[in-house]
Design a protein around this motif. Structure first.
Motif, PDB file in Angstrom:
ATOM      1  N   THR A  37      48.454  33.037  39.765  1.00 15.81           N
ATOM      2  CA  THR A  37      47.802  33.759  40.855  1.00 15.81           C
ATOM      3  C   THR A  37      46.657  32.941  41.455  1.00 15.81           C
ATOM      4  O   THR A  37      46.099  33.310  42.471  1.00 15.81           O
ATOM      5  CB  THR A  37      47.256  35.108  40.338  1.00 15.81           C
ATOM      6  OG1 THR A  37      48.283  35.773  39.621  1.00 15.81           O
ATOM      7  CG2 THR A  37      46.792  35.997  41.461  1.00 15.81           C
ATOM      8  N   GLY A  38      46.314  31.836  40.817  1.00 20.22           N
ATOM      9  CA  GLY A  38      45.201  31.018  41.298  1.00 20.22           C
ATOM     10  C   GLY A  38      43.886  31.386  40.653  1.00 20.22           C
ATOM     11  O   GLY A  38      42.825  31.139  41.211  1.00 20.22           O
ATOM     12  N   ILE A  39      43.945  31.968  39.459  1.00 17.80           N
ATOM     13  CA  ILE A  39      42.722  32.312  38.732  1.00 17.80           C
ATOM     14  C   ILE A  39      42.546  31.318  37.595  1.00 17.80           C
ATOM     15  O   ILE A  39      43.438  31.134  36.761  1.00 17.80           O
ATOM     16  CB  ILE A  39      42.770  33.757  38.198  1.00 17.80           C
ATOM     17  CG1 ILE A  39      42.803  34.732  39.377  1.00 17.80           C
ATOM     18  CG2 ILE A  39      41.563  34.025  37.291  1.00 17.80           C
ATOM     19  CD1 ILE A  39      42.934  36.184  38.991  1.00 17.80           C
ATOM     20  N   TRP A  40      41.377  30.688  37.592  1.00 17.27           N
ATOM     21  CA  TRP A  40      41.013  29.728  36.557  1.00 17.27           C
ATOM     22  C   TRP A  40      40.023  30.382  35.620  1.00 17.27           C
ATOM     23  O   TRP A  40      39.027  30.962  36.063  1.00 17.27           O
ATOM     24  CB  TRP A  40      40.400  28.476  37.199  1.00 17.27           C
ATOM     25  CG  TRP A  40      39.865  27.483  36.214  1.00 17.27           C
ATOM     26  CD1 TRP A  40      40.570  26.791  35.273  1.00 17.27           C
ATOM     27  CD2 TRP A  40      38.503  27.057  36.069  1.00 17.27           C
ATOM     28  NE1 TRP A  40      39.736  25.974  34.553  1.00 17.27           N
ATOM     29  CE2 TRP A  40      38.463  26.118  35.025  1.00 17.27           C
ATOM     30  CE3 TRP A  40      37.320  27.387  36.723  1.00 17.27           C
ATOM     31  CZ2 TRP A  40      37.293  25.499  34.619  1.00 17.27           C
ATOM     32  CZ3 TRP A  40      36.149  26.772  36.329  1.00 17.27           C
ATOM     33  CH2 TRP A  40      36.137  25.828  35.290  1.00 17.27           C
ATOM     34  N   ASP A  41      40.288  30.324  34.312  1.00 16.68           N
ATOM     35  CA  ASP A  41      39.318  30.769  33.312  1.00 16.68           C
ATOM     36  C   ASP A  41      38.244  29.697  33.243  1.00 16.68           C
ATOM     37  O   ASP A  41      38.504  28.585  32.764  1.00 16.68           O
ATOM     38  CB  ASP A  41      39.976  30.957  31.943  1.00 16.68           C
ATOM     39  CG  ASP A  41      40.886  32.165  31.897  1.00 16.68           C
ATOM     40  OD1 ASP A  41      40.527  33.195  32.503  1.00 16.68           O
ATOM     41  OD2 ASP A  41      41.954  32.088  31.261  1.00 16.68           O
ATOM     42  N   ALA A  42      37.068  30.015  33.739  1.00 21.63           N
ATOM     43  CA  ALA A  42      35.997  29.029  33.895  1.00 21.63           C
ATOM     44  C   ALA A  42      35.524  28.511  32.535  1.00 21.63           C
ATOM     45  O   ALA A  42      34.725  29.142  31.857  1.00 21.63           O
ATOM     46  CB  ALA A  42      34.836  29.637  34.683  1.00 21.63           C
ATOM     47  N   ASP A  43      36.046  27.380  32.159  1.00 19.51           N
ATOM     48  CA  ASP A  43      35.709  26.724  30.894  1.00 19.51           C
ATOM     49  C   ASP A  43      35.223  25.316  31.224  1.00 19.51           C
ATOM     50  O   ASP A  43      36.005  24.368  31.272  1.00 19.51           O
ATOM     51  CB  ASP A  43      36.940  26.705  29.984  1.00 19.51           C
ATOM     52  CG  ASP A  43      36.682  26.018  28.653  1.00 19.51           C
ATOM     53  OD1 ASP A  43      35.589  25.444  28.451  1.00 19.51           O
ATOM     54  OD2 ASP A  43      37.606  26.038  27.816  1.00 19.51           O
ATOM     55  N   PHE A  44      33.933  25.227  31.480  1.00 22.32           N
ATOM     56  CA  PHE A  44      33.361  23.955  31.902  1.00 22.32           C
ATOM     57  C   PHE A  44      33.330  22.934  30.773  1.00 22.32           C
ATOM     58  O   PHE A  44      33.438  21.735  31.024  1.00 22.32           O
ATOM     59  CB  PHE A  44      31.959  24.169  32.495  1.00 22.32           C
ATOM     60  CG  PHE A  44      32.000  24.881  33.806  1.00 22.32           C
ATOM     61  CD1 PHE A  44      32.254  24.198  34.976  1.00 22.32           C
ATOM     62  CD2 PHE A  44      31.819  26.248  33.868  1.00 22.32           C
ATOM     63  CE1 PHE A  44      32.324  24.855  36.193  1.00 22.32           C
ATOM     64  CE2 PHE A  44      31.876  26.924  35.083  1.00 22.32           C
ATOM     65  CZ  PHE A  44      32.133  26.215  36.236  1.00 22.32           C
ATOM     66  N   LEU A  71      34.836  35.660  39.880  1.00 21.83           N
ATOM     67  CA  LEU A  71      35.244  36.954  39.331  1.00 21.83           C
ATOM     68  C   LEU A  71      34.624  37.157  37.946  1.00 21.83           C
ATOM     69  O   LEU A  71      34.231  36.187  37.292  1.00 21.83           O
ATOM     70  CB  LEU A  71      36.770  37.017  39.183  1.00 21.83           C
ATOM     71  CG  LEU A  71      37.622  36.750  40.413  1.00 21.83           C
ATOM     72  CD1 LEU A  71      39.098  36.649  40.015  1.00 21.83           C
ATOM     73  CD2 LEU A  71      37.423  37.845  41.442  1.00 21.83           C
ATOM     74  N   SER A  72      34.593  38.390  37.508  1.00 23.74           N
ATOM     75  CA  SER A  72      34.211  38.738  36.132  1.00 23.74           C
ATOM     76  C   SER A  72      32.901  38.085  35.710  1.00 23.74           C
ATOM     77  O   SER A  72      32.797  37.502  34.628  1.00 23.74           O
ATOM     78  CB  SER A  72      35.331  38.356  35.162  1.00 23.74           C
ATOM     79  OG  SER A  72      36.519  39.016  35.487  1.00 23.74           O
ATOM     80  N   GLY A  73      31.904  38.185  36.570  1.00 17.67           N
ATOM     81  CA  GLY A  73      30.587  37.642  36.234  1.00 17.67           C
ATOM     82  C   GLY A  73      30.558  36.139  36.068  1.00 17.67           C
ATOM     83  O   GLY A  73      29.660  35.595  35.429  1.00 17.67           O
ATOM     84  N   GLY A  74      31.543  35.447  36.620  1.00 13.25           N
ATOM     85  CA  GLY A  74      31.571  33.990  36.562  1.00 13.25           C
ATOM     86  C   GLY A  74      32.549  33.429  35.549  1.00 13.25           C
ATOM     87  O   GLY A  74      32.759  32.224  35.502  1.00 13.25           O
ATOM     88  N   TYR A 111      41.805  42.788  39.927  1.00 12.01           N
ATOM     89  CA  TYR A 111      40.507  42.196  40.267  1.00 12.01           C
ATOM     90  C   TYR A 111      39.994  42.614  41.637  1.00 12.01           C
ATOM     91  O   TYR A 111      38.892  42.225  42.018  1.00 12.01           O
ATOM     92  CB  TYR A 111      40.578  40.665  40.184  1.00 12.01           C
ATOM     93  CG  TYR A 111      40.690  40.152  38.774  1.00 12.01           C
ATOM     94  CD1 TYR A 111      39.591  40.131  37.925  1.00 12.01           C
ATOM     95  CD2 TYR A 111      41.907  39.703  38.276  1.00 12.01           C
ATOM     96  CE1 TYR A 111      39.699  39.666  36.630  1.00 12.01           C
ATOM     97  CE2 TYR A 111      42.021  39.232  36.982  1.00 12.01           C
ATOM     98  CZ  TYR A 111      40.911  39.219  36.163  1.00 12.01           C
ATOM     99  OH  TYR A 111      41.023  38.763  34.869  1.00 12.01           O
ATOM    100  N   GLY A 112      40.768  43.374  42.403  1.00 14.68           N
ATOM    101  CA  GLY A 112      40.343  43.777  43.737  1.00 14.68           C
ATOM    102  C   GLY A 112      40.174  42.593  44.665  1.00 14.68           C
ATOM    103  O   GLY A 112      39.269  42.558  45.506  1.00 14.68           O
TER     104      GLY A 112
END
Length: 136
Positions: A37-44, A71-74, A111-112
């Motif tokens: 869907t183009g959502i990345w789990d932000a894992d820097f 999304l989701s607070g970053g 996620y709206g």
């Protein structure tokens, strides 16, 4: 392993050309590591390790402000043009009768995302036949 379309013209686009090399690598990294869907789990931490360079999350967020929605607070990032590029239709054009679209529609609803795009003033995410590549 996911297979993805890639926009080889990104190298010709001013916004991408003007990025520092570490930002170019990061952009390609999140495109490759986002879900369908183009959502990345932000894992820097992992991104830094795999890219081989230190990443300043705040600078990255600012740099890609027009390409992502936080999304989701970053903890997750949505790549705005991902669906349009990968599925060849606007988000609003995803078809619930198409098995390839069902999971993406569910995540978008969860996620709206349509509302977030509208609130960000990105009506282009809702347009029908305009061709948009990642990051335009």
């Amino acid at each position: 392993m996911s297979k993805r379309f890639t926009d080889s013209d990104k190298w010709k686009k001013r916004w991408f050309r003007e990025l520092k090399p570490v930002y170019k690598l990061f952009w390609i990294y999140i495109l490759d590591n986002a879900d369908h869907t183009g959502i990345w789990d932000a894992d820097f931490e992992t991104a830094e390790f795999l890219i081989g360079a230190k990443i300043d999350a705040d600078k990255i967020k600012h740099q890609f402000d027009k390409q992502i929605i936080i999304l989701s607070g970053g903890s997750k990032w949505f790549i705005i043009d991902f669906i349009e590029f990968q599925y060849k239709c606007p988000i609003s054009g995803l078809n619930p009768d198409n098995k390839a679209h069902i999971a993406a529609i569910s995540i978008i609803d969860r996620y709206g995302i349509l509302e977030l795009i509208e609130n960000k003033g990105l009506a282009r995410g809702l347009q029908g036949d305009k061709e948009i590549g990642i990051g335009e």
